[in-house]
Motif scaffolding. Structure first.
Motif, mmCIF file in Angstrom:
data_model
loop_
_atom_site.group_PDB
_atom_site.id
_atom_site.type_symbol
_atom_site.label_atom_id
_atom_site.label_comp_id
_atom_site.label_asym_id
_atom_site.label_seq_id
_atom_site.Cartn_x
_atom_site.Cartn_y
_atom_site.Cartn_z
ATOM 1 N N CYS A 22 -3.358 1.901 1.892
ATOM 2 C CA CYS A 22 -3.765 0.489 1.847
ATOM 3 C C CYS A 22 -2.736 -0.304 2.642
ATOM 4 C CB CYS A 22 -3.830 -0.009 0.416
ATOM 5 S SG CYS A 22 -4.092 -1.801 0.270
ATOM 6 N N ALA A 23 -3.171 -0.829 3.771
ATOM 7 C CA ALA A 23 -2.303 -1.639 4.622
ATOM 8 C C ALA A 23 -2.458 -3.100 4.243
ATOM 9 C CB ALA A 23 -2.652 -1.422 6.081
ATOM 10 N N ALA A 24 -1.341 -3.766 3.975
ATOM 11 C CA ALA A 24 -1.371 -5.138 3.483
ATOM 12 C C ALA A 24 -0.806 -6.106 4.506
ATOM 13 C CB ALA A 24 -0.561 -5.224 2.192
ATOM 14 N N SER A 25 -1.304 -7.327 4.474
ATOM 15 C CA SER A 25 -0.773 -8.382 5.327
ATOM 16 C C SER A 25 -1.050 -9.728 4.686
ATOM 17 C CB SER A 25 -1.403 -8.317 6.725
ATOM 18 O OG SER A 25 -2.801 -8.496 6.648
ATOM 19 N N GLY A 26 -0.326 -10.745 5.147
ATOM 20 C CA GLY A 26 -0.567 -12.098 4.680
ATOM 21 C C GLY A 26 0.298 -12.546 3.515
ATOM 22 N N PHE A 27 1.210 -11.697 3.080
ATOM 23 C CA PHE A 27 2.127 -12.053 2.007
ATOM 24 C C PHE A 27 3.367 -11.171 2.141
ATOM 25 C CE2 PHE A 27 1.504 -8.352 -0.808
ATOM 26 C CZ PHE A 27 0.328 -7.834 -0.297
ATOM 27 N N THR A 28 4.415 -11.506 1.367
ATOM 28 C CA THR A 28 5.647 -10.735 1.442
ATOM 29 C C THR A 28 5.492 -9.482 0.592
ATOM 30 O OG1 THR A 28 6.878 -12.807 1.719
ATOM 31 C CG2 THR A 28 8.141 -10.814 1.212
ATOM 32 N N PHE A 29 5.131 -8.416 1.244
ATOM 33 C CA PHE A 29 4.743 -7.171 0.556
ATOM 34 C C PHE A 29 5.825 -6.699 -0.397
ATOM 35 C CE2 PHE A 29 2.279 -3.332 0.205
ATOM 36 C CZ PHE A 29 3.203 -2.314 0.057
ATOM 37 N N SER A 30 7.051 -6.718 0.031
ATOM 38 C CA SER A 30 8.136 -6.126 -0.760
ATOM 39 C C SER A 30 8.414 -6.879 -2.052
ATOM 40 C CB SER A 30 9.410 -6.041 0.073
ATOM 41 O OG SER A 30 9.809 -7.337 0.489
ATOM 42 N N PHE A 31 7.841 -8.069 -2.207
ATOM 43 C CA PHE A 31 8.090 -8.865 -3.403
ATOM 44 C C PHE A 31 7.064 -8.619 -4.512
ATOM 45 C CE2 PHE A 31 11.328 -10.540 -1.171
ATOM 46 C CZ PHE A 31 11.414 -11.903 -0.885
ATOM 47 N N HIS A 32 6.005 -7.866 -4.222
ATOM 48 C CA HIS A 32 4.862 -7.825 -5.132
ATOM 49 C C HIS A 32 4.484 -6.428 -5.572
ATOM 50 C CE1 HIS A 32 3.929 -12.073 -4.714
ATOM 51 N NE2 HIS A 32 4.273 -11.933 -3.446
ATOM 52 N N ALA A 33 4.060 -6.333 -6.848
ATOM 53 C CA ALA A 33 3.483 -5.099 -7.338
ATOM 54 C C ALA A 33 2.150 -4.855 -6.634
ATOM 55 C CB ALA A 33 3.261 -5.180 -8.842
ATOM 56 N N MET A 34 1.862 -3.589 -6.415
ATOM 57 C CA MET A 34 0.601 -3.182 -5.786
ATOM 58 C C MET A 34 -0.111 -2.216 -6.718
ATOM 59 S SD MET A 34 0.481 -4.807 -2.937
ATOM 60 C CE MET A 34 -0.940 -3.972 -2.209
ATOM 61 N N ASN A 35 -1.424 -2.296 -6.729
ATOM 62 C CA ASN A 35 -2.204 -1.510 -7.682
ATOM 63 C C ASN A 35 -3.357 -0.782 -6.994
ATOM 64 O OD1 ASN A 35 -0.808 -2.831 -9.985
ATOM 65 N ND2 ASN A 35 -1.946 -4.615 -9.296
ATOM 66 N N TRP A 36 -3.714 0.342 -7.577
ATOM 67 C CA TRP A 36 -4.952 1.033 -7.215
ATOM 68 C C TRP A 36 -5.889 1.011 -8.429
ATOM 69 C CZ3 TRP A 36 -6.581 2.493 -2.545
ATOM 70 C CH2 TRP A 36 -5.640 2.723 -1.536
ATOM 71 N N TYR A 37 -7.121 0.624 -8.179
ATOM 72 C CA TYR A 37 -8.187 0.679 -9.171
ATOM 73 C C TYR A 37 -9.271 1.606 -8.639
ATOM 74 C CZ TYR A 37 -6.582 -3.582 -11.642
ATOM 75 O OH TYR A 37 -5.874 -4.510 -12.377
ATOM 76 N N ARG A 38 -10.149 2.000 -9.563
ATOM 77 C CA ARG A 38 -11.349 2.707 -9.130
ATOM 78 C C ARG A 38 -12.524 2.279 -9.992
ATOM 79 N NH1 ARG A 38 -10.153 8.991 -11.034
ATOM 80 N NH2 ARG A 38 -10.341 8.636 -13.294
ATOM 81 N N GLN A 39 -13.703 2.419 -9.403
ATOM 82 C CA GLN A 39 -14.924 2.092 -10.128
ATOM 83 C C GLN A 39 -15.968 3.154 -9.835
ATOM 84 O OE1 GLN A 39 -16.502 -1.859 -9.460
ATOM 85 N NE2 GLN A 39 -17.561 -1.796 -11.426
ATOM 86 N N ALA A 40 -16.323 3.874 -10.880
ATOM 87 C CA ALA A 40 -17.361 4.892 -10.777
ATOM 88 C C ALA A 40 -18.714 4.247 -11.046
ATOM 89 C CB ALA A 40 -17.089 6.010 -11.772
ATOM 90 N N PRO A 41 -19.801 4.870 -10.580
ATOM 91 C CA PRO A 41 -21.135 4.297 -10.791
ATOM 92 C C PRO A 41 -21.413 4.060 -12.275
ATOM 93 C CG PRO A 41 -21.233 6.084 -9.207
ATOM 94 C CD PRO A 41 -19.847 6.091 -9.759
ATOM 95 N N GLY A 42 -21.846 2.862 -12.607
ATOM 96 C CA GLY A 42 -22.190 2.541 -13.977
ATOM 97 C C GLY A 42 -21.011 2.308 -14.895
ATOM 98 N N LYS A 43 -19.808 2.298 -14.349
ATOM 99 C CA LYS A 43 -18.615 2.120 -15.181
ATOM 100 C C LYS A 43 -17.837 0.891 -14.723
ATOM 101 C CE LYS A 43 -17.986 6.963 -16.466
ATOM 102 N NZ LYS A 43 -17.002 8.091 -16.568
ATOM 103 N N GLU A 44 -16.953 0.423 -15.614
ATOM 104 C CA GLU A 44 -16.111 -0.703 -15.261
ATOM 105 C C GLU A 44 -14.973 -0.269 -14.336
ATOM 106 O OE1 GLU A 44 -16.697 -3.409 -19.310
ATOM 107 O OE2 GLU A 44 -14.711 -2.699 -18.722
ATOM 108 N N ARG A 45 -14.474 -1.224 -13.602
ATOM 109 C CA ARG A 45 -13.335 -0.946 -12.737
ATOM 110 C C ARG A 45 -12.105 -0.695 -13.613
ATOM 111 N NH1 ARG A 45 -12.597 -4.675 -7.468
ATOM 112 N NH2 ARG A 45 -14.804 -4.089 -7.425
ATOM 113 N N GLU A 46 -11.361 0.362 -13.302
ATOM 114 C CA GLU A 46 -10.195 0.709 -14.109
ATOM 115 C C GLU A 46 -8.946 0.806 -13.262
ATOM 116 O OE1 GLU A 46 -9.851 4.675 -15.763
ATOM 117 O OE2 GLU A 46 -11.157 5.519 -14.228
ATOM 118 N N LEU A 47 -7.835 0.365 -13.847
ATOM 119 C CA LEU A 47 -6.535 0.461 -13.203
ATOM 120 C C LEU A 47 -6.029 1.893 -13.346
ATOM 121 C CD1 LEU A 47 -3.990 -0.857 -11.925
ATOM 122 C CD2 LEU A 47 -3.236 -1.338 -14.270
ATOM 123 N N ILE A 48 -5.664 2.511 -12.241
ATOM 124 C CA ILE A 48 -5.208 3.883 -12.320
ATOM 125 C C ILE A 48 -3.758 4.065 -11.913
ATOM 126 C CG2 ILE A 48 -7.462 4.975 -12.164
ATOM 127 C CD1 ILE A 48 -6.895 5.458 -9.189
#
Length: 116
Positions: A22-48
């Motif tokens: 995940c390439a990020a831009s538009g903010f100070t990357f090193s200052f912020h937590a980054m997250n990955w989520y996933r969403q399977a068909p028919g399910k809610e988006r979950e933080l992984i």
């Protein structure tokens, strides 16, 4: 403006591996937590997985612990998700996320499909 661009998804056989980026831009990357989520068909988006601004400080969900690893390269403004021992239950759209400027931002998502 904030942009998050995911890549690396695809079709893989059960037991295989993929690495998402995940390439990020538009903010100070090193200052912020980054997250990955996933969403399977028919399910809610979950933080992984999450990575704090300090390199090496990470958390992963129990459902993927021992198989998935999150990492970041502050110089490249990129966060990674290494996924090993994939199973069909990992099939989902995977999203990169950051909370900055008082709101959540999301990438467009990348599809991961694991065949049995």
């Amino acid at each position: 403006q904030v942009q998050l661009v995911e890549s690396g998804g695809g079709l893989v056989q059960s037991g295989g591996s993929l690495r998402l980026s995940c390439a990020a831009s538009g903010f100070t990357f090193s200052f912020h937590a980054m997250n990955w989520y996933r969403q399977a068909p028919g399910k809610e988006r979950e933080l992984i997985a999450s990575t704090r601004p300090t390199v090496g400080s990470t958390n992963v969900a129990e459902s993927v612990k021992g198989r998935f690893t999150i990492s970041r390269d502050n110089a490249k403004k990129t966060v990674y998700l290494q996924m090993n021992s994939l199973t069909p239950e990992d099939t989902a759209v995977y999203y990169c996320n950051v909370y900055v400027y008082s709101r959540d931002y999301w990438g467009q998502g990348t599809q991961v499909t694991v065949s049995s």
